[in-house]
Design a protein around this motif. Structure first.
Motif, short mmCIF file in Angstrom:
data_model
loop_
_atom_site.label_atom_id
_atom_site.label_comp_id
_atom_site.label_asym_id
_atom_site.label_seq_id
_atom_site.Cartn_x
_atom_site.Cartn_y
_atom_site.Cartn_z
N LEU A 36 31.38 -5.22 -72.75
CA LEU A 36 31.70 -4.27 -71.69
C LEU A 36 32.47 -4.95 -70.56
O LEU A 36 33.47 -4.42 -70.07
CB LEU A 36 30.39 -3.69 -71.15
N ILE A 37 32.03 -6.13 -70.18
CA ILE A 37 32.73 -6.86 -69.12
C ILE A 37 34.15 -7.16 -69.56
O ILE A 37 35.12 -6.93 -68.83
CB ILE A 37 31.99 -8.17 -68.78
N LEU A 63 29.57 -8.72 -89.02
CA LEU A 63 30.64 -7.73 -89.24
C LEU A 63 30.93 -6.95 -87.96
O LEU A 63 30.04 -6.70 -87.16
CB LEU A 63 30.30 -6.80 -90.41
N PRO A 64 32.20 -6.59 -87.77
CA PRO A 64 32.54 -5.77 -86.61
C PRO A 64 31.97 -4.36 -86.80
O PRO A 64 32.24 -3.73 -87.82
CB PRO A 64 34.07 -5.74 -86.62
N GLY A 65 31.17 -3.91 -85.84
CA GLY A 65 30.50 -2.62 -85.99
C GLY A 65 31.48 -1.46 -86.16
O GLY A 65 31.24 -0.55 -86.95
N ASP A 85 23.49 -3.59 -75.00
CA ASP A 85 24.42 -3.76 -76.12
C ASP A 85 24.75 -2.42 -76.77
O ASP A 85 25.90 -2.16 -77.12
CB ASP A 85 23.80 -4.69 -77.18
N LEU A 86 23.74 -1.59 -76.94
CA LEU A 86 23.98 -0.30 -77.59
C LEU A 86 24.95 0.54 -76.76
O LEU A 86 25.88 1.14 -77.30
CB LEU A 86 22.66 0.45 -77.79
N ILE A 87 24.75 0.55 -75.45
CA ILE A 87 25.65 1.34 -74.60
C ILE A 87 27.05 0.75 -74.64
O ILE A 87 28.05 1.48 -74.70
CB ILE A 87 25.09 1.41 -73.16
N ALA A 88 27.14 -0.58 -74.66
CA ALA A 88 28.47 -1.21 -74.70
C ALA A 88 29.16 -0.89 -76.02
O ALA A 88 30.34 -0.51 -76.03
CB ALA A 88 28.32 -2.72 -74.55
N PHE A 89 28.45 -1.03 -77.13
CA PHE A 89 29.09 -0.80 -78.42
C PHE A 89 29.30 0.68 -78.69
O PHE A 89 30.07 1.06 -79.57
CB PHE A 89 28.30 -1.47 -79.54
N ALA A 90 28.61 1.53 -77.90
CA ALA A 90 28.85 2.97 -78.04
C ALA A 90 30.29 3.31 -77.69
O ALA A 90 30.84 4.28 -78.21
CB ALA A 90 27.88 3.75 -77.14
N THR A 91 30.93 2.50 -76.84
CA THR A 91 32.35 2.77 -76.52
C THR A 91 33.18 2.75 -77.80
O THR A 91 34.02 3.63 -78.00
CB THR A 91 32.91 1.70 -75.56
N LEU A 92 32.90 1.77 -78.67
CA LEU A 92 33.66 1.67 -79.92
C LEU A 92 33.26 2.76 -80.91
O LEU A 92 34.10 3.43 -81.49
CB LEU A 92 33.43 0.29 -80.55
#
Lengths: 301, 329, 321
Positions: A149-150, C141-143, C256-263
């Motif tokens: 995110l950062i 692996l890239p999610g 992490d879940l919120i961050a990877f939710a962007t993808l």
């Protein structure tokens, strides 16, 4: 100065020559990881010799060759082992060239993070005081946010570019080194022989080089190994979102993005193979990193 | 030797517990034999690293990989424990044979109240109802000297001092009424002042119930006041065995002599406490002959090549030494 | 306890303040937002006027002060693109994100706990080794790529699940939620699975390591010496001790879940805050980015606080002071 060097590095070297190497040869996962990594190193250094085509030389591309499937499928040819993309670019060649960029970014960002992080950690631990507080507060706050995110937000401010990706990755990567090194520095600082060295007037930088650094080298090696894999993944994510590397320098992540647009038409190979290669290299790095952590961390033994 | 009227409760015969590590085979217990009558107190003494804890764990059937009982028999109440499967062993552990661990700080699960951990023993081994279990727990805590036992049932281990925790551990071990108690260095981790109290408590507990006790310790002085008989172990082998008083008064093995000499009370007035020279050797690379030979003042050529057999002494007991000390007059 | 709460509260405010400074500094780097506001053919005079209205002609310190006071008054600015309050945009899209995040978290926990316990209790078995290798693949692996592979297999080829979008929703307590209807739930499955894989793999490894550590403890051997069955020892004395540290990683996991939710949201065209962030980055919609960051920071700070309190309540050894 050479004679003045501490016993620790040579002890480390002896250690590398004996037990670690011995266990390395006995560990299937360590060997597998090393072979994968070695394979990638060969692939990116031998690069152009492995591919018939330079995917960035527009003159070599033929739009008539576009959308060819991998060679083992109907319509595939031996000329393009893994097929071609929308512009008739050889997917295998793109992967070889893309791996270069991905690996370069992973390694360079790791080196930058280690250098900056370790320096800040040393300074914070050794001098303490307000500087220490400020550095560690920033580190704490940063750690409570996910790295992706950062990096994503930083890239949105910077714009695309390999150099900018490196800056973004180093901005998130330094913290873990700073914390590790600071902790070790504080421990070493309180040791009697370091106190004695200070009292006897040995300059600070010599104390640091002689007593502190050798003691944090092993944890740093483990962190650094695994971080290369993490960085490759983060870079891929950024590039997939279009805020990483520019299209003129496509990494593996950007190749996946290019293939995503045509995935729904059933053209899976354009995006699936680059992803497989990311997985493979990160897997190899993690295998080796895990092995090193188990071997070099006596607490877990 | 006094004629034994009742059959021994426990007979350990030629026990070998080995650990197969990458660095070689560690013979932690290598041919140990002794027996134990009901209500008897036996001390097993030796320096740390001498494999004495592994004797206790072998009897409990709690040897973990890479360790294994290679040979020997452990006959308890007519049954060979070595040949029992895990289910049958579970019925023996806790109910028939209980064990006290060295460090009371780590032996209790930090996340459960001591009441819970005490009651678990009754749930596992008795048919008592909840109310009866609770009462029995309170009784038992009172017996081992925990003040306000009823209120303390709901307390967590970290709320107790080390000595109090070891009392709780003793309560847990004794509550199901075992016939044999194995105490592995039960007081080593505690203050000296508390050690004596706990030893008295244990002695009272086992005498009251005619429970046999195996005291495993490095502290020959402490065990000599409690035990009926003493087994001295060195590098996984029995070097001397005998009745407490006789063994203390006239040790036949130089190692026992060395242990006795290093007890402070035996040497009041001397300026320096004698110690056994050297250290316990690496158990993976034992010398071919007597393991104690490298440290022994009496060692001769024969000691370095030939392992001495355990031989019975005319005055009772037995020792494994080619050149034993004079028997006490 | 009360003093502890006060102390933590002050810390939270401090962290949020630092974040606001960092966000402000970062946004100052992104270039001049005036050009987002004015027509392409605007005259220099019009641009100058727009800059004055936005307050960009003043010093950075004054600008920051305005930024901060607006934040404190709950005024997070209006989206350049949607012409509505940015906070409102976030709030509208939040339920969609929370839905896949929570489903992913539940899936990760449900799968990772039993597998991690098994791998930790019997580390030498072939099954445990396979699980460890599998989890390492999951970490490597890239999610987003996995999401694409899932789309290709289950949506394009097998047509079992929809490939993108949210499907029908129902409104409960003012939130639009998908999981209440089967059709809506079908839309949820692939994104949630994609999102959960990385967390699942990491969780499994953490649980295994904790389990192995706990099983080495004396109280495990003591419990066995009591005559308890192995399985009983594992579950009563092992599991609880191994799971307590999980509470501490809960905050990181959620982050992490919120961050990877962007993808994930980008791949599945899932209308949550993650996709809103990515879209806003493309469009240079600065107020939305700012609100997203401040909101997520607020969320993390609160969650970390709750995690600490929960930890203190569950582990009897910890006394908060």
């Amino acid at each position: 100065m050479a004679t003045n060097m501490p016993a620790a590095p040579s002890a480390l070297r002896r250690f590398m020559a004996s037990e670690l190497a011995h266990n390395w040869l006995r560990s299937a996962s360590a060997i597998a990881g090393s072979i994968i990594i070695l394979g990638f190193v060969v692939m990116v250094t031998a690069g152009p010799y492995l591919t018939a085509q330079n995917p960035y030389d527009v003159r070599q591309l033929d739009i008539m060759e576009a959308f060819k499937p991998p060679m083992w499928l109907e319509g595939g040819t031996g000329q393009y082992i893994l097929g071609t993309d929308q512009q008739g670019r050889d997917v295998w060649a793109s992967i070889v060239y893309g791996s270069r960029i991905s690996l370069f970014i992973g390694l360079a960002a790791m080196l930058g993070s280690a250098l900056i992080g370790a320096t800040l950690g040393l300074v914070a631990g050794f001098y303490g005081g307000r500087l220490d507080t400020v550095i560690m507060r920033i580190a704490d706050i940063q750690l409570s946010f996910p790295s992706v995110l950062i990096a994503l937000v930083l890239m949105s401010a910077f714009g695309t570019g390999v150099d900018k990706v490196l800056i973004a990755l180093v901005s998130v990567g330094w913290v873990v080194y700073a914390r590790t090194v600071r902790g070790a520095t504080l421990r070493e600082k309180s040791r009697e022989y370091v106190q004695a060295a200070r009292v006897s007037g040995l300059p600070n930088h010599k104390i640091i080089l002689k007593h502190v650094l050798p003691n944090v080298l092993t944890p740093l090696i483990v962190i650094a190994t695994i971080q290369v894999g993490t960085f490759i993944l983060i870079e891929a994510s950024l590039s997939f979102l279009g805020v990483g590397v520019p299209i003129t320098q496509p990494s593996l992540g950007l190749l996946i993005k290019n293939g995503f647009d045509v995935l729904f038409s059933g053209l899976w190979w354009i995006s699936v193979f680059p992803g497989l290669f990311i997985m493979l290299v990160v897997f190899g790095i993690n295998l080796l990193g895990d092995f090193l952590r188990d071997e070099l961390n006596p607490r877990l033994k | 030797m006094t004629a034994q009227t009742d059959a021994p409760l426990l007979r350990v015969c030629g026990l070998k517990t080995w650990f197969h590590t990458f660095g070689g085979v560690v013979k932690a217990v290598d041919g140990v034999s002794f027996d134990l009558s009901p209500g008897e107190i036996l001390g097993i003494v030796g320096e740390s690293g001498g494999g004495k804890s592994m004797v206790g764990f072998s009897i409990m059937g709690l040897i973990d990989k890479p360790g294994r009982i290679e040979a020997g028999e452990i006959i308890f109440d007519g049954r060979n424990l070595v040949s029992l499967d895990d289910n049958a062993m579970q019925a023996v552990r806790g109910r028939q044979i209980a064990m006290i661990f060295q460090d009371p700080m780590t032996a209790l699960n930090p996340l459960y109240t001591i009441g819970n951990q005490l009651e678990e023993m009754l749930t596992l081994h008795t048919d008592l109802g909840p109310q009866a279990r609770r009462e029995r727990c309170i009784e038992m805590l009172a017996e081992v000297g925990i003040p306000q036992p009823e209120a303390r049932l709901g307390a967590y281990p970290h709320q107790f001092s080390g000595g109090m925790r070891q009392r709780v551990v003793i309560a847990i071990a004794m509550i199901a009424g075992p016939r044999l108690l194995i105490a592995d260095e039960p007081t080593t981790a505690l203050d000296v002042t508390i050690q004596a109290q706990l030893l008295r408590l244990m002695k009272a507990q086992v005498e009251q119930r005619r429970t046999a006790l195996i005291m495993i310790t490095h502290d020959l002085a402490a065990v000599s006041q409690m035990a009926d008989r003493i087994v001295v172990l060195y590098c996984g082998r029995v070097v001397e065995i005998g009745a407490s008083a006789a063994l203390i008064a006239g040790p036949r093995h130089p190692y026992t002599r060395g242990l006795l000499d290093s007890i402070p009370a035996n040497h009041q007035g001397r300026s320096r406490l004698p110690q056994i020279p050297g250290t316990v050797p690496d158990i993976r690379k034992l010398p071919p002959g007597c393991s104690f030979a490298p440290r022994c003042p009496r060692a001769a050529e024969r000691c370095r090549s030939e392992i001495p057999e355990l031989t019975a002494a005319p005055a009772g007991g037995a020792f494994a030494c080619h050149f034993p000390l004079e028997a006490a007059p | 306890m009360f003093g502890y709460l006060i102390k933590r509260f002050i810390q939270m405010i401090f962290v949020l303040w630092i974040v606001s400074v960092l966000v402000f500094v970062m946004m100052s780097f992104t270039g001049d937002p005036t050009y987002m506001m004015v027509p392409l053919d605007a005259t220099d005079e019009q641009i100058e006027q727009a800059r004055r209205i936005l307050g960009l002609d003043q010093s950075h310190l004054v600008q920051y002060w305005r930024f901060l006071t607006n934040l404190l008054q709950g005024d997070f600015g209006r989206s350049f693109v949607f012409r509505q309050p940015a906070l409102q945009l976030i709030m509208e899209r939040l339920p969609a994100t929370l839905e896949i995040v929570f489903l992913a978290m539940i899936m990760a926990l449900v799968v990772a706990i039993p597998l991690g316990v098994y791998a930790g209790a019997y580390p030498q078995r072939a099954g445990s080794r396979a699980l460890m290798a599998g989890s390492l693949v999951g970490i490597s692996l890239p999610g987003f790529w996995l999401g694409m592979v899932l789309i290709f297999i289950f949506a394009v080829k097998l047509q079992m699940f929809p490939s993108s979008g949210r499907g029908p929703t129902e409104v409960i307590w003012g939130m639009r939620l998908s999981f209440l209807s089967w059709e809506g739930f079908r839309h949820l499955i692939l994104p949630a699975v994609t999102l959960s894989i990385g967390t699942l793999a990491i969780l499994m490894r953490i649980i295994r390591a904790e389990m192995m550590e706990v099983l080495r403890q004396d109280y495990i051997k003591f419990a066995r010496a009591k005559g308890a069955a192995n399985r009983f020892v594992l579950f009563k004395h092992g599991l609880k001790n191994a799971l307590i540290p999980l509470i501490t990683v809960f905050g990181l996991m959620l982050g992490d879940l919120i961050a990877f939710a962007t993808l994930t949201e980008t791949i599945f065209a899932w209308p949550g805050i993650g996709k809103l962030l990515v879209d806003s980055i493309y469009r240079g919609d600065r107020p939305v980015i700012v609100v997203y960051l401040m909101f997520v920071a607020f969320l993390f700070v609160v969650v970390n606080f709750l995690v600490d309190v929960a930890y203190a309540l569950i582990d009897p050894r910890i006394k908060v002071t």
